[in-house]
Write an enzyme that holds these catalytic residues in place. Structure first.
Site, PDB file in Angstrom:
ATOM      1  CE1 TYR A 106       4.863  -3.830  -4.084  1.00  0.00           C
ATOM      2  CE2 TYR A 106       2.466  -3.244  -4.052  1.00  0.00           C
ATOM      3  CZ  TYR A 106       3.532  -3.937  -3.713  1.00  0.00           C
ATOM      4  OH  TYR A 106       3.331  -4.951  -2.796  1.00  0.00           O
ATOM      5  CB  SER A 146       0.233  -6.384  -4.501  1.00  0.00           C
ATOM      6  OG  SER A 146      -0.334  -5.145  -3.900  1.00  0.00           O
TER       7      SER A 146
END
Length: 345
Positions: A159, A134
């Protein structure tokens, strides 16, 4: 030649879209997903039904396994029943905000689940594992455009920390066991069949309902919005090309994007930043309705601006995003209205 590909997260946004492209080109695909209730499972089931319809209509080889990545015996059964030419690992617990309140789900899915995937790929001697990272790994880095050659040691939410951990875990397996691995850092993916927890989707729902939408950082965020078809093109190109070792890798000045092991990291983005305020204006135009906007200060855990340096993936894989925000949002709106009618009917 057609390949047999395992796609994890096949009921998810990017996983579904990737499986659909692979089936359309004639690959045999096994999908794997827990179909959890992080967001409305009806959308996930609708995606799977679309894959069933495509496979039935074309005679493609498609099978779906509903199980959790943390369930190692379930993964072992999948690999005992078939050998795979490629594994595309897109399953994960997504969402920045959710990680602030439910950290345990990120540990289970993104760390334990990924460790299980690395182990089964190692044992099965999979020719190439491609996995989702990501743009959030860039964290506190304010140097733009973000380059794979920059350090990413300052994640600003869990995350992002789990995604960076995945990259490090993958490199360790690549180094120890010569497992070819490619990690892909996605930049703000949007489009038809998207996730309801993403801003553009929730904005669309609220705009049509006449509810206010919150623009944090007073709407001055800029994001490298990347249309789903462009993302999937990059995923498939990366999967097809087995990650090589870098013969020029210098251990004295190590490049974070390459290695003496068969390991590679790529950004997949659009390469063109769009301010959030403009993005909302495009969405208003596509929906045919003005938004009620509330401007708010910066949220904790947010990255102010994102912009991908995509020169590496362009040079090595021939990846070139082609979809403008106007085209992408129009395609999303068309699907969004159709899906709402399906739910209502």
């Amino acid at each position: 030649m057609s390949q047999r590909v395992l796609v994890t997260g096949a009921a998810g946004f990017i996983g579904f879209s990737t499986a659909r492209k692979l089936l359309a080109r004639g690959d045999a695909v096994v999908g794997f997903d827990s179909v959890n209730d992080y967001y409305d499972p009806r959308l996930k089931r609708a995606r799977l039904a679309e894959l069933d319809r495509l496979a039935a209509g074309s005679g493609c080889d498609w099978r779906f396994v509903e199980a959790d990545l943390a369930d190692r015996p379930a993964l072992d059964r999948v690999f005992s029943e078939a050998s795979f030419d490629r594994v595309i690992h897109l399953a994960a617990q997504a969402g920045v905000r959710h990680s602030l309140t439910h950290p345990e789900s990120y540990v289970s899915s993104n760390l334990v689940g990924f460790a299980n995937m690395l182990e089964v790929c190692r044992n099965a001697k999979v020719p190439h594992l491609t996995f989702a990272s990501s743009s959030s790994v860039y964290g506190a880095n304010r140097k733009v455009p973000f380059s794979e050659h920059d350090g990413v040691d300052h994640p600003i939410q869990l995350y992002a920390a789990t995604k960076r951990s995945n990259e490090l875990m993958a490199h360790a397996y690549s180094h120890l066991f010569q497992l070819p691995v490619t990690g892909l850092r996605f930049f703000t993916v949007y489009g038809p069949w998207g996730r309801p927890d993403m801003a553009y989707y929730s904005f669309a729902e609220k705009i049509l309902a006449g509810q206010p939408i919150a623009l944090f950082n007073h709407g001055r965020h800029s994001r490298d919005f990347t249309f789903i078809d462009d993302i999937v093109e990059g995923v498939v190109r990366a999967s097809d090309r087995i990650a090589p070792a870098d013969p020029g890798f210098d251990p004295v000045r190590p490049d974070p994007a390459t290695s003496s092991a068969p390991f590679r990291i790529f950004n997949i983005g659009n390469g063109r930043p769009v301010e959030l305020k403009h993005y909302v204006e495009v969405l208003e135009e596509a929906l045919g309705k003005k938004a009620v906007i509330e401007l708010k200060p910066m949220q904790i855990g947010d990255i102010e601006d994102t912009l991908a340096d995509v020169s590496a993936i362009e040079a090595e894989l021939g990846y070139r995003p082609t979809t403008t925000v106007e085209e992408g949002i129009a395609a999303f709106a068309e699907w969004f209205f159709a899906y709402r009618r399906r739910l209502a009917g």
